[in-house]
Write an enzyme that holds these catalytic residues in place. Structure first.
Site, PDB file in Angstrom:
ATOM      1  N   SER A 662      30.817   0.056 -16.435  1.00 18.25           N
ATOM      2  CA  SER A 662      30.405  -1.332 -16.186  1.00 18.25           C
ATOM      3  C   SER A 662      31.587  -2.299 -16.161  1.00 18.25           C
ATOM      4  CB  SER A 662      29.399  -1.777 -17.250  1.00 18.25           C
ATOM      5  OG  SER A 662      29.996  -1.768 -18.526  1.00 18.25           O
ATOM      6  N   LYS A 705      24.017  -7.637 -23.132  1.00 15.13           N
ATOM      7  CA  LYS A 705      25.277  -8.205 -22.636  1.00 15.13           C
ATOM      8  C   LYS A 705      25.152  -9.717 -22.427  1.00 15.13           C
ATOM      9  CE  LYS A 705      26.898  -3.971 -20.366  1.00 15.13           C
ATOM     10  NZ  LYS A 705      27.191  -3.311 -19.082  1.00 15.13           N
TER      11      LYS A 705
END
Length: 755
Positions: A662, A705
């Site tokens: 990511s 996140k």
């Protein structure tokens, strides 16, 4: 010379034998043959005379003389010596053979031989006294004249093989032959002694068994009378008999239990197996075998209980209510096996208790973390010492019900080694098509688990084997937002902590700002386990002050939090105050929730080497290589910088291992900022993997996140376009404070960040 083949007949020199006439070929022995020599050849196996040859006879034979034939046809033969047979054949309707004398080795004196014979004869006479048949046997022993005569007379009673009998004849040494005969006689006497003792013992034992059986029947009748008079003093056997009858076991289980009970009766309390048999019966009779009628499910009540016990978790509660609705319609256990996946402290295990309360069922929790042995699931076979049932059936016993809510905790932490694969053993437990007849090795009988509502928990699905994961429906538990943590602390954690410490509500008051400061500065997790610990610390500190009498009522304000919890709060990464070229904020997922991290890049004079630090895993290193290639293609004029300089990529903190797909877009943006000299704004963060074509690919853990971004002061976040649907899982208060931009390509990000 007449030749007669014999089989399994011990013949020794110097012995008179009496044979029936029909032992010899018809017409071969008549009065005329008296005084004629007769040769006995010993066959290795019984056969017809026509098949005889040197290969199937023993080389040593016996030569004798026909002494007489009486009126009844008995033939008296006295053996003379041993002979070596040189040839044998069947011809002219009879066996014909040639032999030469085989002299003995005279290695023992006649006196010594007579002395040994007299000794054995006396011992046989004494031995015969102890038996009923001893009278006529002693008369026979008395008339024996030599050792060979004695051994030939007793040969029929000896357990000697044909080869062993021949070995006595074959021995050339008279001393050796005497020793073999002596050994055979002593063995015969021992066999008779042992047989007599065994027969006597068996008779005594049988009498004892019959007597014992009669006594047991009387005891059983009397015990039954006593049990009715004093139920509190009932015996183990009687108690288990009643429990088996009342248990409602299936036929197979009943048969096994009755078999073990029967064995327990026979063994008695003094047997070393009594304890094992007792434990088995105690276990199987403690299980609930009867199928219980499902209680009526009230969805309204279930929603109230879930909301009362847990704040937030809106989507999780909706899915649980759906499961309960399906069960209410089917009037039985149905639907998927639920797998709750999320960070520690997010309420995965405790919500299982709420489900049990909503269904009015028993609750049982089984921890699977660190289990390596398949027997922990299926149980140990009872043949092993210390055998135990598996954890599933042990949990069923603890619950005392046939349809509990069973929480299988930490499914992702099952291990696999030489003891088997526990995850594979769980397949049968969690498969609705198979668990109707689950057989635990310890029980060795099927048990119906189809009415059990299984709920599994895990921190991540990465380590769960695919076949096991396919049997479950994954429900993600997102981390709690600061607002949710505040409500949980106010409604649940603080009151529970005060109650456990014995602090009354009027003695301790904690302001809302103080709770918010504790959440922001003293916790760093997606769940609330750390927050609970801080509440406990705060209450313990307050308890000391109350007991000492320093204060009768304590109020904890925001400023007083360090006084209670200390100044060593948890450090959270915050956005950069002075952004610089080559540094970009990224977003990461950890088992404790989301976190921001900085990607730092720098050029130094060199030869084009690439240095990557920060304990990055293989996936992130590959992302760095892809990012370098992309930046070179996006900025061809900057390719010379990569050739004449060494590139250093670093991801703080250096001691924490980092990996995952990511960070690609963050690496590309950081390198682009470095080569262009344009700093990325501090309030911007991003997450997403990139391809060599410049596409931004989807990632996982988006809610966590974004929470980390909002907590760190980020204002604008770039996410992959394919993750837009995941925004539904993000709390509204987080989305309200962030500008979220979905992007499909790297160029879209660079245009907005590097202006």
């Amino acid at each position: 010379m007449i030749t007669i083949p014999v089989y399994e007949l011990l013949l020794l020199p110097g012995v008179t034998f009496f044979f029936k006439k029909d032992m010899f070929p018809k017409g071969r022995i008549t009065e005329e043959n008296i005084g004629e020599e007769i040769l006995f050849v010993l066959q290795k196996k019984e056969m017809v005379p026509e098949e005889i040859s040197m290969e199937n006879i023993f080389p040593v034979g016996v030569l004798g003389t026909i002494e007489s034939i009486d009126e009844e046809g008995s033939i008296k033969v006295t053996t003379k010596c041993r002979v070596q047979v040189s040839s044998v054949e069947y011809a002219d309707g009879a066996v014909q053979a040639e032999a030469v004398d085989l002299p003995d080795i005279q290695d023992i004196s006649p006196e010594e031989e007579k002395e040994k014979f007299d000794a054995i004869k006396k011992e046989l006479m004494d031995f015969a006294k102890g038996f009923q048949w001893g009278v006529w046997v002693r008369s026979m022993i008395y008339h024996w004249k030599s050792y060979p005569e004695a051994i030939c007379a007793l040969a029929g009673y000896m357990s000697l093989s044909w080869e062993e009998k021949y070995h006595i004849l074959e021995a050339d040494s008279r001393k050796e032959r005497l020793e073999l005969m002596e050994q055979a006689v002593y063995e015969l006497m021992e066999i008779f002694r042992v047989s007599e003792e065994a027969e006597t013992a068996q008779k005594n034992s049988s009498e004892k068994v019959y007597r014992e059986s009669a006594i047991k029947k009387q005891i059983e009748f009397l015990q039954q009378q006593l049990d009715e008079m004093h139920p509190e003093n009932i015996s183990d056997v009687r108690r288990f008999e009643k429990k088996i009858q009342e248990s409602g076991m299936n036929e197979e289980a009943r048969k096994e239990a009755e078999k073990v009970l029967s064995r327990m009766k026979q063994e008695g309390k003094d047997s070393h197996e009594y304890g094992m048999l007792y434990d088995y019966l105690d276990f199987v009779t403690s299980l609930s075998w009867k199928t219980e009628e499902p209680a009526k499910i009230d969805l309204g009540e279930a929603e109230e209980i879930l909301d009362e016990d847990h704040y937030g978790l809106k989507k999780v509660k909706e899915r649980i209510i759906q499961q309960l609705a399906v069960m209410a319609l089917n009037k039985k256990q149905s639907g998927s096996i639920l797998l709750f996946v999320g960070a520690p402290g997010t309420g995965k295990t405790s919500i299982g208790q709420s489900i049990a309360r909503a269904l009015h069922r028993k609750y049982v929790r089984i921890s699977l973390g660190g289990i390596r042995d398949e027997a922990e699931i299926r149980g140990h076979r009872r043949t092993y010492i210390g055998a135990m049932p598996g954890r599933i059936m042990e949990g069923m016993k603890r619950s005392g019900a046939a349809n509990p809510v069973m929480v299988l905790d930490e499914v992702d932490k099952l291990a696999k080694d030489y003891g088997g694969d526990p995850a594979s053993a769980l397949l049968e437990v969690l498969d609705p098509e198979q668990n109707g007849s689950f057989t635990d090795h310890y029980m060795n009988v099927p048990y119906d688990l189809s009415n059990v509502l299984f709920v599994c928990t895990a921190n991540t699905t990465d380590s769960i084997p695919e076949p096991l994961l396919n049997r479950m429906e994954v429900i993600q538990f997102p981390g709690y937002t600061a607002v949710e943590k505040f409500q949980i602390a106010r409604r649940h954690l603080l009151p529970k902590a005060m109650k456990s410490m014995g602090i009354k509500a009027q003695n301790l008051k904690v302001s809302d700002d103080a709770i918010r400061r504790i959440i922001e500065e003293y916790t760093a997790e997606a769940g609330v386990r750390g927050l609970k610990k801080q509440m406990d610390v705060l209450c313990r500190y307050a308890a000391v002050k109350l007991v000492k009498g320093e204060q009768k009522s304590i109020t904890v304000s925001e400023k007083r939090v360090p006084e209670f919890l200390g100044n060593n709060g948890i450090h959270h990464e915050k956005i950069l105050e002075n952004p610089a070229p080559g540094v970009v904020t990224g977003l990461a997922w950890t088992s404790a929730g989301g976190e921001i991290l900085f990607i730092e890049t720098s050029f130094t004079k060199g030869s084009g080497k690439v240095i990557i630090t920060g304990q990055l895993g293989d996936v992130m290193k590959e992302s760095a290589q892809i990012a370098i290639t992309l930046v070179k293609s996006l900025y061809p004029d900057a390719a010379e910088k990569f050739e004449k300089n060494d590139l250093h990529i670093h991801v703080p903190a250096g001691a924490v291992p980092k990996d995952g797909p990511s960070a690609g877009i963050t690496l590309v943006t950081a390198l682009s900022s470095l080569v262009t000299g344009k700093p990325a704004p501090a309030e911007i963060a991003m997450t997403g993997e990139v391809s060599l074509r410049g596409g931004v690919m989807p990632i996982g853990g988006l809610p966590e996140k974004l929470m980390a971004a909002q907590r760190a002061g980020v204002k604008h976040v770039f996410i992959p376009y394919e993750n837009v649907d995941n925004l539904d899982d993000v709390a509204d208060e987080v989305k309200e404070k962030l500008e979220i931009t979905p992007v499909k390509t790297v160029q879209e990000v660079l245009k907005q960040v590097l202006k």
